[in-house]
Design an enzyme around this catalytic site. Structure first.
Site, PDB file in Angstrom:
ATOM      1  CG  ASN A 141       0.203  61.315  59.197  1.00  0.00           C
ATOM      2  OD1 ASN A 141      -0.793  61.928  58.822  1.00  0.00           O
ATOM      3  ND2 ASN A 141       0.411  60.975  60.450  1.00  0.00           N
ATOM      4  CG  ASP A 165     -14.399  63.940  55.527  1.00  0.00           C
ATOM      5  OD1 ASP A 165     -14.436  64.305  54.341  1.00  0.00           O
ATOM      6  OD2 ASP A 165     -15.424  63.745  56.201  1.00  0.00           O
ATOM      7  CG  ASP A 453     -11.411  69.222  59.453  1.00  0.00           C
ATOM      8  OD1 ASP A 453     -12.317  69.789  60.060  1.00  0.00           O
ATOM      9  OD2 ASP A 453     -10.678  69.792  58.631  1.00  0.00           O
TER      10      ASP A 453
HETATM   11  N1  LIG Z   1      -1.787  53.432  53.392  1.00  0.00           N
HETATM   12  C1  LIG Z   1      -2.399  53.761  54.520  1.00  0.00           C
HETATM   13  N2  LIG Z   1      -2.458  52.889  55.558  1.00  0.00           N
HETATM   14  C2  LIG Z   1      -3.105  53.180  56.679  1.00  0.00           C
HETATM   15  N3  LIG Z   1      -3.722  54.368  56.904  1.00  0.00           N
HETATM   16  C3  LIG Z   1      -3.689  55.278  55.922  1.00  0.00           C
HETATM   17  C4  LIG Z   1      -3.028  55.020  54.699  1.00  0.00           C
HETATM   18  N4  LIG Z   1      -3.178  56.124  53.901  1.00  0.00           N
HETATM   19  C5  LIG Z   1      -3.887  57.034  54.615  1.00  0.00           C
HETATM   20  N5  LIG Z   1      -4.190  56.532  55.831  1.00  0.00           N
HETATM   21  C6  LIG Z   1      -4.964  57.157  56.912  1.00  0.00           C
HETATM   22  O1  LIG Z   1      -6.256  56.573  56.934  1.00  0.00           O
HETATM   23  C7  LIG Z   1      -7.123  57.444  57.639  1.00  0.00           C
HETATM   24  C8  LIG Z   1      -8.540  57.308  57.153  1.00  0.00           C
HETATM   25  O2  LIG Z   1      -8.587  57.527  55.785  1.00  0.00           O
HETATM   26  P1  LIG Z   1      -9.794  58.196  55.001  1.00  0.00           P
HETATM   27  O3  LIG Z   1     -10.144  59.498  55.558  1.00  0.00           O
HETATM   28  O4  LIG Z   1      -9.362  58.154  53.577  1.00  0.00           O
HETATM   29  O5  LIG Z   1     -10.997  57.162  55.179  1.00  0.00           O
HETATM   30  P2  LIG Z   1     -12.185  57.084  56.232  1.00  0.00           P
HETATM   31  O6  LIG Z   1     -11.715  57.452  57.592  1.00  0.00           O
HETATM   32  O7  LIG Z   1     -12.800  55.756  56.060  1.00  0.00           O
HETATM   33  O8  LIG Z   1     -13.211  58.161  55.671  1.00  0.00           O
HETATM   34  P3  LIG Z   1     -13.827  59.454  56.386  1.00  0.00           P
HETATM   35  O9  LIG Z   1     -12.670  60.224  56.958  1.00  0.00           O
HETATM   36  O10 LIG Z   1     -14.535  60.189  55.280  1.00  0.00           O
HETATM   37  O11 LIG Z   1     -14.765  58.949  57.431  1.00  0.00           O
HETATM   38  C9  LIG Z   1      -6.570  58.836  57.406  1.00  0.00           C
HETATM   39  O12 LIG Z   1      -6.411  59.462  58.639  1.00  0.00           O
HETATM   40  C10 LIG Z   1      -5.226  58.622  56.730  1.00  0.00           C
HETATM   41  O13 LIG Z   1      -4.228  59.359  57.374  1.00  0.00           O
END
Ligand SMILES: Nc1ncnc2c1ncn2[C@@H]1O[C@H](COP(=O)(O)OP(=O)(O)OP(=O)(O)O)[C@@H](O)[C@H]1O
Length: 505
Positions: A141, A165, A453
């Site tokens: 966040n 996402d 989402d």
């Molecule tokens: N520096 C950070 N440290 C930890 N969590 C973070 C950081 N920056 C963002 N996030 C959180 O990490 C979560 C997951 O990130 P992201 O959506 O980029 O990757 P993912 O979950 O692997 O991919 P997808 O959503 O496509 O499956 C997001 O909910 C985001 O809020």
């Protein structure tokens, strides 16, 4: 004059000293004839021109090709560049960003966000002369909060998220909330008309699933996404606002899923340490649990002009349904209510196509028509549900089952039959005792959570309104669908229609 008539795709930028020779970089669209003229001139002065092209083998993937032009003398070279620059500037290039605010999630997907940006995206932005401010997030966040309050948005033409996402959702929330705050709109009022955001959002895929990117660009390729941003593409998008009573909960742009997808999401969050494989394992576990949820859904159906989820009219570049959807807003249709036991309740505001599910949950959902496709999967056997899931991966119609119904709606609300577990503490207590949050056991009616989402919403009773074209993405929908084969694309070519570069070539 011949030169200017040939340049139909824009942009020019910086000239600089390079290798002792005068050198200029021009970032344009396709302009093959210009290359011929200049390539025939030999000499020490030179300039480089970059084309955006589509890969022949992968229809939705773009790449950048360079041609370096040599000139007899520096003055002539300067003249060419000046003339080209002038002609390109006179074209309507207001859509091209000059300044971007970039947020990178270093922990998304396989934790390659920073590397993807530095190696693949930043060089494209640099060549296009785009100024960037880059923020590597330090916590979840971080990007959302920065956009909500601190960011000086007047400085930028767009924001870019490098992540998955979840990261995109952060930018969506930050930007929409900031826009409403700036315009004194109360997001807690479920019937408030929200103000559309002026800045575009670009998505550089660096997450696990990157569903939003895949469904809107047609591929998960960082360079393609960067090129869409650079050439100033813009795609309006509907956003669902989710409320519980008069409390705003979240925005959703792709999938709101209760029951099967809610459980799958909750389970996969607990297995985050497994990386992208967590979705497969959680999917199997959730499928085997085969939970049923009882409740009632009320919805406001959309009018006939926006079509039907089974009409085989996909949302593509220049979609007529989306273009004419504004006229639809004053239609008056009564609310309908259905109740029963459901395995899944899904609301797909876009196809939700991803590499695992190339057609998506609702292949003919429209991105910007002010509606969402409400898919209700009623009680059925495990085998039937498996057949339904299997159809997401083949050509058969996944809605053609007696236990599945689908409606195109503008609003809907859901009320579970049982009372929800009151607080997150109560839910985690439930998880400890049952081992599976928040249900009791298979075949028992209880309360699930919503996957919004890819984020979990613990409130089950929600009200959802589609906010027509609230945001714009820095992309342009393909004219053929993700997963469409090359020969199908060629058919479109033979009919004289262009593919991925509408209005550009
Ligand atoms: N520096 C950070 N440290 C930890 N969590 C973070 C950081 N920056 C963002 N996030 C959180 O990490 C979560 C997951 O990130 P992201 O959506 O980029 O990757 P993912 O979950 O692997 O991919 P997808 O959503 O496509 O499956 C997001 O909910 C985001 O809020």
């Amino acid at each position: 004059m011949r030169l200017c008539s040939m340049i139909t795709l824009q942009d020019v930028q910086n000239s600089c000293s390079w290798g002792g020779n005068w050198f200029a970089e021009i970032f344009v669209g396709k302009c093959e004839t210009l290359a011929h003229i200049l390539a025939s001139v030999a000499a020490p002065a030179r300039f480089r021109h970059s084309d955006v092209n589509r890969k022949k083998t992968r229809q939705h993937q773009w790449w950048c090709s360079d041609v370096t032009f040599h000139c007899a003398d520096q003055e002539l070279c300067e003249q060419w560049v000046r003339a080209t620059n002038e002609q390109l500037s006179s074209l309507s290039m207001s859509n091209r960003p000059k300044s971007l605010l970039v947020y990178i999630n270093p922990y998304g997907g396989k934790q390659r966000g920073e590397r993807i940006y530095e190696q693949k995206v930043a060089p494209v932005f640099r060549r296009a002369g785009i100024f960037t401010d880059v923020i590597v997030t330090e916590r979840a966040n971080h990007a959302r909060d920065h956009l909500k309050t601190e960011a000086n948005l007047d400085k930028y033409d767009g924001v870019v998220c490098v992540g998955g996402d979840g990261m995109f959702s952060e930018l969506l929330h930050g930007l929409v909330t900031r826009t409403q705050t700036d315009h004194d709109v109360d997001q807690n009022q479920s019937d408030a008309e929200l103000v559309p955001c002026s800045l575009r959002i670009g998505i550089i895929p660096a997450g696990s699933t990157d569903c939003v990117c895949f469904a809107t660009v047609g591929t998960n390729d960082p360079i393609t996404s960067a090129l869409h941003i650079v050439v100033g593409d813009s795609q309006p998008m509907d956003v669902c606002s989710v409320h519980q009573k008069d409390v705003f909960l979240r925005y959703s742009i792709s999938l709101l899923g209760y029951g099967f997808y809610g459980d799958l999401q909750a389970e996969s969050e607990r297995k985050r340490w497994l990386g992208p494989a967590r979705y497969d394992l959680s999917g199997i576990k959730t499928f085997l649990c085969h939970n049923l949820y009882e409740g009632s859904i009320s919805f406001l159906p959309a009018g006939d002009n926006v079509g039907h989820p089974r009409d085989k009219q996909p949302c593509r570049s220049g979609c007529r349904v989306c273009q004419h959807s504004k006229d639809e807003h004053n239609e008056i249709r009564g609310w309908k209510t259905v109740q029963g036991e459901f395995i899944a309740i899904n609301s797909a505001s876009m196809s939700c196509a991803c590499p695992r599910c190339p057609k998506g949950l609702s292949p003919f959902a429209h991105l910007a028509d002010g509606t969402t496709d409400l898919i209700l999967v009623r009680k059925c056997s495990r085998l039937d549900f498996f057949r339904h899931l299997l159809r997401h991966t083949n050509k058969q119609d996944q809605f053609d089952h007696s236990f599945v119904e689908v409606h195109r709606v503008r609003k809907f609300s859901f009320q579970p039959r049982r009372h929800e577990l009151a607080s997150p503490e109560e839910q985690s207590e439930h998880l400890k005792t049952t081992g599976f949050n928040p249900k009791i056991s298979a075949q028992t009616s209880a309360v699930s959570s919503w996957s919004c989402d890819g984020e979990i919403l613990h409130q089950a009773a929600i009200r959802v309104s589609v906010q027509h074209q609230l945001i714009r993405l820095s992309t342009l929908l393909p004219t053929i669908g993700p997963g469409t084969k090359q020969r199908d694309a060629k058919k479109i070519n033979n009919n004289g229609k262009r593919e991925d570069f509408p209005g550009k070539l």
